[in-house]
Write an enzyme that holds these catalytic residues in place. Structure first.
Site, short mmCIF file in Angstrom:
data_model
loop_
_atom_site.label_atom_id
_atom_site.label_comp_id
_atom_site.label_asym_id
_atom_site.label_seq_id
_atom_site.Cartn_x
_atom_site.Cartn_y
_atom_site.Cartn_z
CB SER A 1 -0.96 0.01 1.20
OG SER A 1 -2.02 -0.89 0.99
CE LYS B 1 -4.06 1.36 -0.98
NZ LYS B 1 -4.48 0.57 0.18
CB SER C 1 -4.63 1.69 3.64
OG SER C 1 -3.73 1.25 2.66
CE LYS D 1 -1.43 4.13 2.75
NZ LYS D 1 -1.30 2.90 3.58
#
Length: 478
Positions: free
Chosen positions: A95, A98, A153, A267
């Site tokens: 993720s 992203k 997320s 993140k």
């Protein structure tokens, strides 16, 4: 069907059989879990023993041992790499992908635009993966999507943003846009196949590339602020019957178990293949650092990140070049002077940019660096750029700016091939083009000759009118 003569006995047998099967499954699950843990620990131990490339640089500060397979620490503005461990090794990003999706959305969309969730965006998202339970036909604004993407997320939100930006009902079309933007940001090891990092053998990147994407992402104050928000709150609307309330599970943000006080944004990512990943940014004493750790385990990815940030802030500093550079200036004024001094005393032509800096380890001095002048990629206000390295490690650069009102007067070239420098170790200086000086001298010399001729003519030629006036003056005096 004939009933059993011993119903209670048979019922007990069935219960015991079910219990045995359940126990067996739990036992197998426990054995598998322990086996997986052992495999992970063996893998982490092997990764801790991997070479740290930045530690091989002579007199470079020794960096910490981390369990991540790949890790990088980069200064945000200059791109100077302070710590390097397998930084170009291709890894699955999960993720952390992203941050690129969010960056593109922030660059290409207005925050109040409406994003409609398609059937594919919703049902291409695995139920066991992160999501916020959106349904086809429901709508969010781009701003709400960014919050859901970075706080929770949410994978279906990434698909919906991809369709919205690409203008297609097929979120796969967004991959080309991701790869184009990644290349523009300096990525060299990546190929993105989806907007959320769900497992795909054609979806990979590197610690270096995520740091390069991070330089743009963490320069966006809005995106950074979203990542540090503790809770996602999306109110109900006509197109969203039920409000969305979700918690931010990243433990390095304020309030988390591994909260880091200098954190700017972050993140995380996780899949079975990628393991635990983290891209983050921290700032202390005016120095902004980006850290990426890939293929780590939780909570090691938090601990490794904090360890790398502390290493960077403790061992490196920003050095303003104009305040210390002497190879290209006189009397530490920061001003460039002509290399061909035909007048005997030159006038300043250029100046080092007063705000530009390099990143220097505290284990070496500025005199240990190597500088190189480039005349390429300059704009109308610049004559050149000086790049600094140490042991081939780029440290940053400083712009050489024109002084006001001087830009149109002089033309600057590299030294002629037959030029002989007084010191062979000297770097090339900026030379004034002699053609312009010769033309200027010719004009000046012509003016001097013309004025001299006018003076001679006036002194030796007799004008009758003036002579008559002199006679009248004499008569009056007499």
């Amino acid at each position: 069907m004939q009933k059993s003569k011993y119903p209670f006995f048979h019922r007990c047998i069935r219960i015991l059989t079910a219990a045995a099967l359940t126990g067996s499954m739990l036992f197998q699950s426990t054995v598998i879990s322990h086996a997986t843990e052992n495999e992970n620990e063996l893998r982490l131990e092997a990764q801790r023993n991997m070479e740290i490339q930045s530690n091989q640089v002579t007199d470079w500060p020794i960096g910490p041992i981390v369990s991540a397979e790949a890790a990088i620490l980069m200064e945000a503005e200059t791109g100077t790499i302070l710590y390097a461990k397998n930084i170009h090794q291709q890894e699955y990003p999960a993720s952390t992908t992203k941050i690129l999706t969010a960056l593109l959305a922030s660059e290409l969309c207005e925050m109040d635009q409406t994003v409609t969730f398609s059937h594919d965006a919703v049902f291409d998202t695995p139920r066991e993966s992160n999501h916020i339970a959106m349904n086809p036909g429901q709508e969010l604004t781009v701003e709400q999507c960014l919050n859901a993407l970075l706080i929770r997320s949410a994978n279906e939100v990434a698909f919906a943003i991809a369709e919205h930006i690409s203008g297609s009902t097929n979120w796969q079309d967004f991959g080309d846009m991701m790869n184009t933007r990644a290349a523009e940001l300096g990525c060299v090891d990546s190929h993105f196949a989806n907007p959320n990092g769900l497992p795909d053998e054609n979806h990979y990147t590197s610690a270096h590339d995520l740091a390069m994407i991070g330089r743009a992402f963490f320069a966006n104050e809005m995106l950074c602020k979203i990542t540090l928000t503790r809770r996602l709150e999306i109110p109900a609307s006509d197109k969203l019957p039920q409000e969305k309330l979700e918690l931010n599970k990243m433990q390095i943000i304020p309030g988390g178990e591994y909260a880091y006080e200098y954190l700017v944004g972050c993140k995380t990512g996780y899949t079975q293949s990628a393991r635990s990943c983290l891209v983050s940014c921290a700032e202390k004493n005016g120095m902004k650092l980006i850290c990426v750790v890939l293929k780590d385990e939780s909570p090691n990815h938090y601990q490794d990140t904090i360890s790398l940030f502390e290493y960077g802030f403790a061992n490196f500093e920003k050095i303003k070049v104009a305040q210390i550079e002497t190879k290209y200036s006189i009397d530490n004024t920061g001003l460039f002077y002509s290399g061909n001094d035909i007048f005997g005393s030159s006038q300043p032509l250029l100046t080092l940019n007063q705000d530009d800096y390099i990143i220097l380890p505290n284990t070496i001095s500025f005199e240990d660096t190597v500088s190189d002048i480039s005349y390429d990629n300059t704009n109308k206000t610049q004559a050149a750029v000086i790049f600094y390295t140490y042991e081939d490690v780029p440290l940053g650069s400083v712009r050489v700016n024109y002084i006001a009102n001087q830009k149109e007067t002089y033309t600057f070239n590299e030294p002629p091939e037959d030029a002989i420098l007084e010191d062979a170790s000297d770097k090339p200086v900026i030379y004034v083009n002699k053609n312009w000086i010769i033309i200027a001298l010719g004009i000046l010399f012509s003016i001097i000759i013309l004025r001299f001729l006018i003076y001679i003519v006036r002194k030796n030629f007799v004008f009758p009118v003036r002579d008559g006036r002199r006679r009248r003056r004499r008569r009056r005096r007499w």
